[in-house]
Design a protein around this motif. Sequence first.
Motif, PDB file in Angstrom:
ATOM      1  N   ASP A   1       3.612  -8.185  10.222  1.00  0.00           N
ATOM      2  CA  ASP A   1       2.578  -9.216  10.353  1.00  0.00           C
ATOM      3  C   ASP A   1       2.010  -9.919  11.466  1.00  0.00           C
ATOM      4  N   LEU A   2       2.897 -10.166  12.271  1.00  0.00           N
ATOM      5  CA  LEU A   2       2.811 -10.774  13.686  1.00  0.00           C
ATOM      6  C   LEU A   2       1.859  -9.678  14.621  1.00  0.00           C
ATOM      7  N   VAL A   3       1.957  -8.393  14.366  1.00  0.00           N
ATOM      8  CA  VAL A   3       1.190  -7.339  14.960  1.00  0.00           C
ATOM      9  C   VAL A   3      -0.061  -7.298  14.477  1.00  0.00           C
ATOM     10  N   PHE A   4      -0.269  -7.066  13.095  1.00  0.00           N
ATOM     11  CA  PHE A   4      -1.485  -7.043  12.033  1.00  0.00           C
ATOM     12  C   PHE A   4      -1.777  -7.830  11.250  1.00  0.00           C
ATOM     13  N   TYR A   5      -2.024  -8.937  11.927  1.00  0.00           N
ATOM     14  CA  TYR A   5      -2.351 -10.551  11.355  1.00  0.00           C
ATOM     15  C   TYR A   5      -3.676 -10.287  10.496  1.00  0.00           C
ATOM     16  N   PRO A   6      -3.448 -10.692   9.336  1.00  0.00           N
ATOM     17  CA  PRO A   6      -4.689 -10.779   8.577  1.00  0.00           C
ATOM     18  C   PRO A   6      -6.130 -10.924   8.967  1.00  0.00           C
ATOM     19  N   ASP A   7      -6.291 -11.895  10.262  1.00  0.00           N
ATOM     20  CA  ASP A   7      -7.657 -12.010  10.579  1.00  0.00           C
ATOM     21  C   ASP A   7      -8.320 -10.791  10.912  1.00  0.00           C
ATOM     22  N   GLU A   8      -7.465  -9.825  11.661  1.00  0.00           N
ATOM     23  CA  GLU A   8      -7.993  -8.571  12.065  1.00  0.00           C
ATOM     24  C   GLU A   8      -7.759  -7.530  11.318  1.00  0.00           C
ATOM     25  N   ALA A   9      -6.536  -7.416  10.723  1.00  0.00           N
ATOM     26  CA  ALA A   9      -6.152  -6.356  10.496  1.00  0.00           C
ATOM     27  C   ALA A   9      -6.124  -6.096   8.850  1.00  0.00           C
ATOM     28  N   SER A  10      -7.510  -6.331   8.408  1.00  0.00           N
ATOM     29  CA  SER A  10      -7.734  -6.592   6.930  1.00  0.00           C
ATOM     30  C   SER A  10      -8.304  -5.338   6.399  1.00  0.00           C
ATOM     31  N   ALA A  11      -7.687  -4.908   4.964  1.00  0.00           N
ATOM     32  CA  ALA A  11      -8.170  -3.686   4.297  1.00  0.00           C
ATOM     33  C   ALA A  11      -9.892  -3.926   4.242  1.00  0.00           C
ATOM     34  N   GLN A  12     -10.140  -5.227   4.303  1.00  0.00           N
ATOM     35  CA  GLN A  12     -11.641  -5.439   3.634  1.00  0.00           C
ATOM     36  C   GLN A  12     -12.554  -5.465   4.914  1.00  0.00           C
ATOM     37  N   ARG A  13     -12.067  -5.059   5.993  1.00  0.00           N
ATOM     38  CA  ARG A  13     -12.750  -4.872   7.297  1.00  0.00           C
ATOM     39  C   ARG A  13     -14.112  -4.215   7.061  1.00  0.00           C
ATOM     40  N   MET A  14     -14.040  -3.044   6.511  1.00  0.00           N
ATOM     41  CA  MET A  14     -15.479  -2.187   6.650  1.00  0.00           C
ATOM     42  C   MET A  14     -16.260  -2.584   5.603  1.00  0.00           C
ATOM     43  N   VAL A  15     -15.417  -3.222   4.326  1.00  0.00           N
ATOM     44  CA  VAL A  15     -16.431  -3.755   3.360  1.00  0.00           C
ATOM     45  C   VAL A  15     -17.086  -4.766   3.709  1.00  0.00           C
ATOM     46  N   ARG A  16     -16.558  -5.920   4.538  1.00  0.00           N
ATOM     47  CA  ARG A  16     -17.279  -6.840   5.134  1.00  0.00           C
ATOM     48  C   ARG A  16     -18.588  -6.463   5.967  1.00  0.00           C
ATOM     49  N   MET A  17     -18.296  -5.500   6.813  1.00  0.00           N
ATOM     50  CA  MET A  17     -19.350  -4.786   7.605  1.00  0.00           C
ATOM     51  C   MET A  17     -20.524  -4.339   6.901  1.00  0.00           C
ATOM     52  N   ALA A  18     -20.135  -3.936   5.690  1.00  0.00           N
ATOM     53  CA  ALA A  18     -21.432  -3.235   4.926  1.00  0.00           C
ATOM     54  C   ALA A  18     -21.858  -4.158   3.805  1.00  0.00           C
ATOM     55  N   ALA A  19     -21.262  -5.390   3.652  1.00  0.00           N
ATOM     56  CA  ALA A  19     -21.680  -6.178   2.533  1.00  0.00           C
ATOM     57  C   ALA A  19     -22.896  -6.740   2.745  1.00  0.00           C
ATOM     58  N   ASP A  20     -23.215  -7.586   3.883  1.00  0.00           N
ATOM     59  CA  ASP A  20     -24.355  -8.218   4.198  1.00  0.00           C
ATOM     60  C   ASP A  20     -25.516  -7.370   4.874  1.00  0.00           C
ATOM     61  N   ARG A  21     -25.628  -6.056   4.877  1.00  0.00           N
ATOM     62  CA  ARG A  21     -26.580  -5.148   5.377  1.00  0.00           C
ATOM     63  C   ARG A  21     -27.821  -5.583   4.684  1.00  0.00           C
TER      64      ARG A  21
ATOM     65  N   THR B   1       8.116   1.712  12.164  1.00  0.00           N
ATOM     66  CA  THR B   1       7.382   0.462  11.391  1.00  0.00           C
ATOM     67  C   THR B   1       6.066   0.196  11.509  1.00  0.00           C
ATOM     68  N   LEU B   2       5.341   0.269  12.675  1.00  0.00           N
ATOM     69  CA  LEU B   2       4.339  -0.275  13.131  1.00  0.00           C
ATOM     70  C   LEU B   2       3.305   0.998  12.862  1.00  0.00           C
ATOM     71  N   ALA B   3       3.728   2.308  13.268  1.00  0.00           N
ATOM     72  CA  ALA B   3       2.960   3.298  13.185  1.00  0.00           C
ATOM     73  C   ALA B   3       2.621   3.351  11.392  1.00  0.00           C
ATOM     74  N   VAL B   4       3.559   3.284  10.820  1.00  0.00           N
ATOM     75  CA  VAL B   4       3.431   3.321   9.283  1.00  0.00           C
ATOM     76  C   VAL B   4       2.390   2.177   8.875  1.00  0.00           C
ATOM     77  N   ARG B   5       2.714   1.130   9.172  1.00  0.00           N
ATOM     78  CA  ARG B   5       1.754   0.009   8.659  1.00  0.00           C
ATOM     79  C   ARG B   5       0.438   0.315   9.099  1.00  0.00           C
ATOM     80  N   LEU B   6       0.309   0.817  10.376  1.00  0.00           N
ATOM     81  CA  LEU B   6      -1.211   1.107  10.770  1.00  0.00           C
ATOM     82  C   LEU B   6      -1.868   2.227   9.987  1.00  0.00           C
ATOM     83  N   ASP B   7      -1.120   3.035   9.825  1.00  0.00           N
ATOM     84  CA  ASP B   7      -1.748   4.356   8.792  1.00  0.00           C
ATOM     85  C   ASP B   7      -2.045   3.644   7.330  1.00  0.00           C
ATOM     86  N   THR B   8      -1.312   2.710   7.007  1.00  0.00           N
ATOM     87  CA  THR B   8      -1.373   2.308   5.707  1.00  0.00           C
ATOM     88  C   THR B   8      -2.719   1.431   5.697  1.00  0.00           C
ATOM     89  N   ILE B   9      -2.852   0.786   6.523  1.00  0.00           N
ATOM     90  CA  ILE B   9      -4.058  -0.355   6.741  1.00  0.00           C
ATOM     91  C   ILE B   9      -5.301   0.779   7.092  1.00  0.00           C
TER      92      ILE B   9
END
Length: 231
Positions: free
Chosen positions: A76-96, A139-147
């Motif tokens: 989580d220190l590498v993929f911290y929630p402020d940036e590596a969020s599963a909702q990233r693209m959802v937020r991009m599209a939400a307020d169009r 472990t990081l490569a797997v986490r990136l693919d999961t995100i």
Amino acid sequence: MSEITRGMVREPTRAQEIVALGLRDEKRRRTRRHIAEVATRLFLEHGFGRVTIAEVARTAEVSVNSVYTYFPSKEDLVFYPDEASAQRMVRMAADRPRGHSAADAVFAALRAELRHGERMAGLTQGFGRFLEMIRAEPTLAVRLDTIRREMVDALASALADETGASLDDPLPRLVASQLGWAQEQLFRDIGDRTRAGQTPDVIARAALELLDTMEGLLGERVLRYATRQAS
């Protein structure tokens, strides 16, 4: 405390409470980002596997418990929630706005990040090495693919809900996958250019051109899917 003394002590107003909460939240955000930035620097200098949580805490001048409060795992220190969020693209599209599609919104958000030089766009020194570190550590490569998968899944679900698509309709997932592909290719190109020593301005211009090219490759069904109806 006497009744007279209590009467002289004013209770904080609601506005003051809100300000205090806002200040505490901002302090937490700064602390979280500081810890993550220290950890990233240590990982790049010494390798992810060789750096301990205790070393991160010591360098960041916080307690080990504080690190775990903000980051439950080392990854989580590498993929911290402020940036590596599963909702990233959802937020991009939400307020169009009305008249714009999901693809319009995602491409516009990516372009805005590049033009404003935001950290999430990867226009920072060491971003190429950062990607190399992730790819080299299983472990990081797997986490990136999961995100990545979670981002696509979340956007596909949001598009299906918005359009009323049936469960067997493949379009929401196909559109989300195409937009996820565009984002992945963008960051891969930025990482390659960073490692090659190009400046942020040069990288940003090339990345914007790449976005134009990728958008031109997508068909109209993708580009116009989930267009918000004008009122």
